[in-house]
Design an enzyme around this catalytic site. Structure first.
Site, PDB file in Angstrom:
ATOM      1  N   ASP A  12      51.822 -39.300 -75.174  1.00 14.68           N
ATOM      2  CA  ASP A  12      52.812 -38.896 -74.926  1.00 14.68           C
ATOM      3  C   ASP A  12      52.659 -37.728 -76.465  1.00 14.68           C
ATOM      4  OD1 ASP A  12      55.015 -38.718 -74.641  1.00 14.68           O
ATOM      5  OD2 ASP A  12      55.789 -40.631 -75.132  1.00 14.68           O
ATOM      6  N   GLU A  13      54.256 -36.989 -76.009  1.00 16.03           N
ATOM      7  CA  GLU A  13      54.547 -35.903 -76.740  1.00 16.03           C
ATOM      8  C   GLU A  13      53.541 -34.996 -77.510  1.00 16.03           C
ATOM      9  OE1 GLU A  13      57.758 -35.945 -77.972  1.00 16.03           O
ATOM     10  OE2 GLU A  13      58.759 -37.886 -77.832  1.00 16.03           O
ATOM     11  N   GLN A  65      60.372 -28.789 -77.362  1.00 17.13           N
ATOM     12  CA  GLN A  65      60.405 -29.419 -78.228  1.00 17.13           C
ATOM     13  C   GLN A  65      59.129 -29.537 -79.328  1.00 17.13           C
ATOM     14  OE1 GLN A  65      62.648 -33.084 -76.790  1.00 17.13           O
ATOM     15  NE2 GLN A  65      61.808 -32.352 -74.431  1.00 17.13           N
ATOM     16  N   LYS A  82      60.591 -39.134 -68.864  1.00 18.38           N
ATOM     17  CA  LYS A  82      59.341 -38.934 -69.305  1.00 18.38           C
ATOM     18  C   LYS A  82      57.893 -40.321 -69.552  1.00 18.38           C
ATOM     19  CE  LYS A  82      58.582 -38.479 -73.749  1.00 18.38           C
ATOM     20  NZ  LYS A  82      58.309 -37.196 -74.599  1.00 18.38           N
ATOM     21  N   THR A  83      59.080 -41.375 -70.400  1.00 21.99           N
ATOM     22  CA  THR A  83      59.069 -42.769 -70.653  1.00 21.99           C
ATOM     23  C   THR A  83      59.253 -43.655 -69.294  1.00 21.99           C
ATOM     24  OG1 THR A  83      60.649 -42.301 -72.538  1.00 21.99           O
ATOM     25  CG2 THR A  83      59.317 -44.300 -71.991  1.00 21.99           C
ATOM     26  N   ARG A  96      69.436 -34.442 -77.001  1.00 24.91           N
ATOM     27  CA  ARG A  96      69.675 -35.801 -77.299  1.00 24.91           C
ATOM     28  C   ARG A  96      70.824 -36.578 -77.286  1.00 24.91           C
ATOM     29  NH1 ARG A  96      65.626 -36.600 -77.319  1.00 24.91           N
ATOM     30  NH2 ARG A  96      64.922 -34.063 -76.697  1.00 24.91           N
TER      31      ARG A  96
END
Length: 788
Positions: free
Chosen positions: A227-228, A258, A35-36, A617
DNA sequence: AAGTCGCGGCTTTTT
DNA sequence: GCCGCGACTT
C-alpha cells in the site's frame, strides 16, 4: 457460475484490480477511490481462490491500517483465516523477521530498536568521542544525512568514497560525516541495536547475503501487496523486488499525487521503475472518488494540475456538489484557533455533527498550540496526534530503559540513562571512567560494571555497581519464566521507580506517576492480548514487547479511537484518513509552502501534493484558513497568503474574514462596516487594504461579542513611525552583511551590527537611528540595503 | 552530587 | 515561547 458476493458493489476498474490474481499489478488509486476496499477484497479473493494466508505478505503504512484490513478480510470471508496473514508496516514486519534471523548478521535476537532520540544520542556520543564539535556536527543534521544514505543503500564505505556525497559534505563544511557514519554504525552494532533505517537495510543485507533466507521468504511470500507505494524508498523497493522475484505476484497501490515523504527517501520513481522491472505489468487506474463532494474534488484537481510530471489521471465523483470551500482569513494564529473552535461549536449545534466528525490539519506540529488552547477553552474534547508522544516522556523513557537493559545488556544508551536513576551513587565521574575502560578494552559498559572490582573501582562506588549488576541479573532470571508485564512490575518495585514517583506530590509528579501506571496498564493489555498471527509462537516476552512498542505509529498509539473528540494532526499524519469536516490551518507563505521548500521545483511540488492530500481528506465540508500574522519563535511574524490559495478558482470558494473577536463567521452575511480593518490599521497591520481588495471587506465584529473574545494579542511595542521611502524594494537577505546601512519598513534607517544564525535563518542585529538596537530575522523582515 | 538559572537554538514533515 | 544544556550554586 455465480459471482462471489464480495465483488458486488465494485466498479469496473476496482473489480479488475481485485480479480487479477497473478503477475505484477500496478494500481494507481486516486484519493478516496476505494483503495482499502480493493486491497482487502483482493486479499479475500486470493484466499477464496485457495491461496493460504501464510503465503500472503501485505505491507501497509500503519499497523492500525493493517489490523483493520485483517478484520475486514475476516468479515468478507466469514472466518478467521486472515489472522495468519503477514501484514503490517515495512518496519514492523521486517523487525519481526529479523528477530528470528538477526543472529545470521551478528545481532542478538533481542536487538534493541533505536528511535530517533536514541540515534541522536548515540551520534552525540560518537561525535564527541571523535573529538568533533557537536555544535557544528549537530546530531540531527548528521542523522538526517546518515538516514538518507541508508535509505539509498549507501553504506559507510561507499559514503566515504562517493565523489558526489563527499562534495556535498565539503560544501556544507562537514567533511567528517563519513567518519561519524562508520563510527555510528559500529557503535549501534556493538550495542546490539538497529535504528529505524537499519530495519530496512539489515533486511536487505539478510536477503542479499544469505541465500537460504532469501529462498525461505521468497517461497513463503507467494503473494505480495504494498500500500502507499508512492512513499516507498529505494531500500524498500529493492527488498520487495528480491522477495517477489520468485513468483512475481506483486501488487502495488499508490498515487503519485499523494507522494509526501521524499524527505525520508521516498521516490515516485519506484512507480515508474516498477513498470520497467517487470514484464507485462497490468495497470489499473481508480479514478472515481467516493469520499468527497464534487466541489472538494474540483478544487483538489485545480490545485494539483499546477504540478508538472504526473501520471495522467482525472479524479471525478458522482457525489453531490456540496458547499463551497470556506476560505477564511484571520488576524493572528490565536484568532484562527478561536475561529476553528467557534465554528466546530456552531456546526455541532446547527448540523448535528459530533466532535469526531472534525479534524484540524496543519503543516507543522508547532501549530497545534493555538487550536488546542481554543478548543480547551470552549470545552470541546480533542486529541492531538503526533508531537511529543507518550513514549518520549522522560519517566516513560526511564522505565523503558530498564526493560531494554534487561533484555539487552549491550544497550549502552539504556544503561547510561538509568545507571544513576534513581540515585544510587554512581555519578558522572565514575560513569565516565567506566566508559573509557569499556572503549579501551573494547567491551561493553555493562561488562565493565560487572567486573568493577577488577577494573579498579573501590568502596561505595564498587558496592553500588555490584548491587546494580546483581539487580539487573535478577530481572533477567525473572524474564526467563515471566511475561513482559510481570517483569515490568517487579522492575518498578525493586528499583523504587514507582515509589519515588508516588512520593512526589507535585502536580507534575502526580502526572508522571499516572503516566507510569498507564505504561504498566498498556504492557498488561499487550500481554493479555491474543497474538497467534502466524500460529508459530505466542511470544509475550519482554523482548517481544519492546520491539513492537518502538514501531508504533501515532495512529497506533490511539488507545481510544472511537472516542468522540476532535482530531488534531499534521497533514502527513492524516494520510489515508478521512473526516466529514476538515479545517486546514496556516495556509501561508513560509509555512505552507514551508520556507524550507520554496527553493526548488521538486520541493514546492511536494508541498502542493501535501496540500492536495489535506484537501482530499474532507468528505463534506472544508475550511481553509490563514492568518495575517502569527507567533513564531515568540514574536509576531507577518505572512502572505499561500500561493496555493490563488490556484483555486473563485467560483468554488466562499471567502470570509474571521478577525479576532468575530464570534460568528463563515457565511453569516454580516457586512456593515470595517471596524476590524480600522482596528488593524491602528495596530500597525499593513496588509489590510490589499487583503480587502482581494477578498472583499471583512464582516464586522458582532456587536454582542463577549469581551473574552477580544483579541488576546497585545499591541506591538510602540515604535517611532517610519514611512518607507518611495523606492522601497526589499533586498535579498543573502546580500546583507555587517556594516551596511539599511532601511527597515517599520523601524527606519539603521546600521547592521552583526549577522548570526547561519545562511538558512540569518538574524541581524541592527542599530536603528530612532528605534534602538533590534534583532531582526532577515528571512521575514522587509529590509532594503541603502549603502554597502 | 544534585538542583537552579539563564542562554541559545529551534520549526518542516516520520518509521 | 519552549526545551535542553551547561554553568554555577549549595
Amino acid at each position: 457460475m455465480t459471482e462471489p458476493h464480495y465483488l458486488k458493489g465494485l466498479n469496473e476498474p476496482q473489480r479488475e484490480a481485485v480479480t487479477t490474481i497473478n503477475g505484477p499489478l500496478l494500481i494507481i488509486a486516486g484519493a478516496g477511490s476505494g483503495k482499502t476496499k480493493v486491497l482487502t477484497t483482493r486479499i479475500a479473493h486470493l484466499m477464496a481462490n485457495g491461496v493460504d494466508a501464510f503465503n500472503i505478505l501485505a505491507l501497509t503504512f500503519t499497523n492500525k491500517a493493517a489490523q483493520e484490513m485483517k478484520e475486514r478480510v475476516e468479515k468478507i470471508l466469514g472466518n478467521n483465516d486472515a489472522r495468519n496473514l503477514y501484514i503490517g508496516t515495512f518496519h514492523s514486519v521486517f523487525a519481526r523477521i529479523l528477530r528470528g534471523e538477526a543472529h545470521k548478521l551478528g545481532y542478538p535476537a533481542n536487538f534493541t530498536i533505536y528511535d530517533t532520540d536514541d540515534s541522536r544520542s548515540v551520534l552525540k556520543t560518537v561525535i564527541n568521542e571523535l573529538n568533533l564539535d557537536d555544535k557544528h556536527y549537530k546530531p540531527n543534521i548528521v542523522h538526517n544525512r546518515i538516514s538518507a544514505a541508508k535509505n539509498a543503500l549507501v553504506g559507510p564505505a561507499e559514503y566515504a568514497t562517493d565523489y558526489y556525497i563527499q562534495q556535498e559534505d565539503m560544501r556544507a563544511n562537514r567533511p567528517a560525516i563519513a567518519q561519524i557514519y562508520a563510527a555510528y554504525a559500529a557503535r549501534c552494532f556493538k550495542n546490539g541495536a538497529m535504528d529505524f533505517d537499519d530495519l530496512l537495510l539489515k533486511m536487505y543485507e539478510l536477503l542479499k547475503t544469505h541465500h537460504d533466507a532469501l529462498h525461505k521468504y521468497q517461497t513463503k511470500f507467494k503473494y505480495i501487496l504494498i500500500d502507499e507505494y508512492q512513499d516507498t524508498n529505494p531500500v524498500q523497493y529493492q527488498i520487495t523486488k528480491l522477495l517477489a522475484a520468485m513468483h512475481e505476484n506483486i501488487c502495488v497501490v499508490g498515487d503519485d499525487a499523494q507522494s509526501i515523504y521524499s524527505f525520508r527517501g521516498a521516490t515516485i520513481e519506484n512507480i515508474l521503475q516498477f513498470q520497467k522491472d517487470y514484464d507485462d505489468v497490468k495497470l489499473v487506474k481508480l479514478e472515481q472518488n467516493y469520499r468527497s463532494t464534487d466541489t472538494i474534488i474540483k478544487v483538489a484537481n485545480e490545485v494539483i494540475k499546477n504540478n508538472k510530471g504526473q501520471i495522467p489521471k482525472l479524479l471525478w465523483t458522482e457525489n453531490a456538489t456540496g458547499e463551497k470551500i470556506k476560505l477564511v482569513r484571520t488576524m493572528t494564529d490565536n484568532d484562527e484557533g478561536k475561529f476553528v473552535a467557534d465554528t466546530i461549536q456552531e456546526q455541532k449545534l446547527r448540523n448535528h455533527y459530533e466532535n469526531k466528525d472534525f479534524a484540524v490539519l496543519y503543516r507543522t506540529n508547532a501549530q497545534s498550540r493555538s487550536f488546542e488552547e481554543s478548543l480547551r477553552r470552549m470545552g470541546i474534547p480533542y486529541k492531538i496526534y503526533g508531537g511529543l508522544s507518550f513514549y518520549q516522556r522522560k519517566e516513560i523513557k526511564d522505565y523503558i530503559a530498564y526493560l531494554r537493559l534487561i533484555v539487552n545488556t549491550k544497550d549502552e544508551e539504556a544503561l547510561k540513562r538509568i545507571i544513576n536513576y534513581p540515585v544510587r551513587g554512581i555519578g558522572k565521574t565514575s560513569l565516565e571512567k567506566a566508559v573509557i575502560i569499556a572503549n579501551e578494552q573494547n567491551t561493553t559498559l555493562f561488562e565493565v560494571l560487572q567486573s568493577a572490582a577488577a577494573n579498579g573501582f573501590k568502596g561505595a562506588t564498587l558496592e553500588a555497581m555490584q548491587n546494580f549488576v546483581t539487580m539487573i541479573r535478577y530481572f533477567q532470571t525473572l524474564m526467563a519464566t515471566n511475561n513482559a508485564y510481570d517483569v515490568a512490575v517487579q522492575v518498578g518495585k525493586h528499583t523504587n521507580l514507582v515509589k519515588e514517583l508516588f512520593n512526589d506530590k507535585t502536580t507534575e509528579g502526580l502526572a508522571r506517576y499516572e503516566n507510569v501506571q498507564e505504561l504498566l496498564n498498556s504492557i498488561k493489555e499487550w500481554t493479555e492480548m491474543p497474538d497467534n498471527e502466524d500460529g508459530e509462537m505466542v511470544d509475550k516476552s519482554l523482548g517481544s514487547y519492546l520491539q513492537q512498542i518502538t514501531l508504533l505509529t501515532d495512529a497506533d498509539k490511539d488507545n481510544d479511537p472511537d472516542a468522540d473528540s476532535v482530531k488534531l494532526m499534521t497533514i502527513h499524519a492524516a494520510k489515508g484518513l478521512e473526516f466529514k469536516c476538515v479545517f486546514v490551518g496556516g495556509i501561508e507563505e513560509t509555512l505552507f509552502p514551508n520556507a524550507m521548500s520554496i527553493n526548488s521545483r521538486e520541493e514546492l511540488e511536494e508541498e502542493r501534493r501535501l496540500f492536495y492530500v489535506a484537501v482530499t481528506r474532507a468528505k463534506e465540508k472544508l475550511w481553509l484558513s490563514y492568518a495575517n500574522a502569527r507567533y513564531r519563535f515568540g514574536s509576531l511574524v507577518q505572512n502572505e497568503p499561500s500561493r496555493f490559495l490563488e490556484e483555486m478558482p473563485d467560483s468554488l470558494l466562499d471567502k470570509t474574514y474571521a478577525g479576532g473577536g468575530a464570534r460568528n463567521n463563515a457565511g453569516n452575511g454580516f457586512n456593515n462596516g470595517s471596524a476590524f480593518a480600522r482596528m488593524q490599521r491602528g495596530m500597525g497591520y499593513s496588509d489590510v487594504d490589499a487583503a480587502e481588495k482581494k477578498y472583499g471587506p471583512p464582516p464586522a465584529k458582532k456587536a454582542s461579542s463577549k469581551p473574552s473574545y477580544m483579541p488576546a494579542t497585545p499591541p506591538p511595542p510602540k515604535v517611532v513611525e517610519h514611512i518607507p521611502s518611495a523606492n522601497f524594494e526589499p533586498s535579498d537577505p543573502h546580500d546583507m552583511e555587517a556594516g551596511q546601512t539599511v532601511e527597515h519598513q517599520k523601524f527606519g534607517f539603521g546600521k547592521i551590527v552583526k549577522i548570526e544564525g547561519g545562511a538558512h535563518n540569518p538574524i541581524a542585529t541592527i542599530q536603528f537611528q530612532h528605534n534602538g538596537e533590534k534583532k531582526i530575522m532577515l528571512n521575514y523582515a522587509k529590509i532594503r540595503i541603502v549603502q554597502q
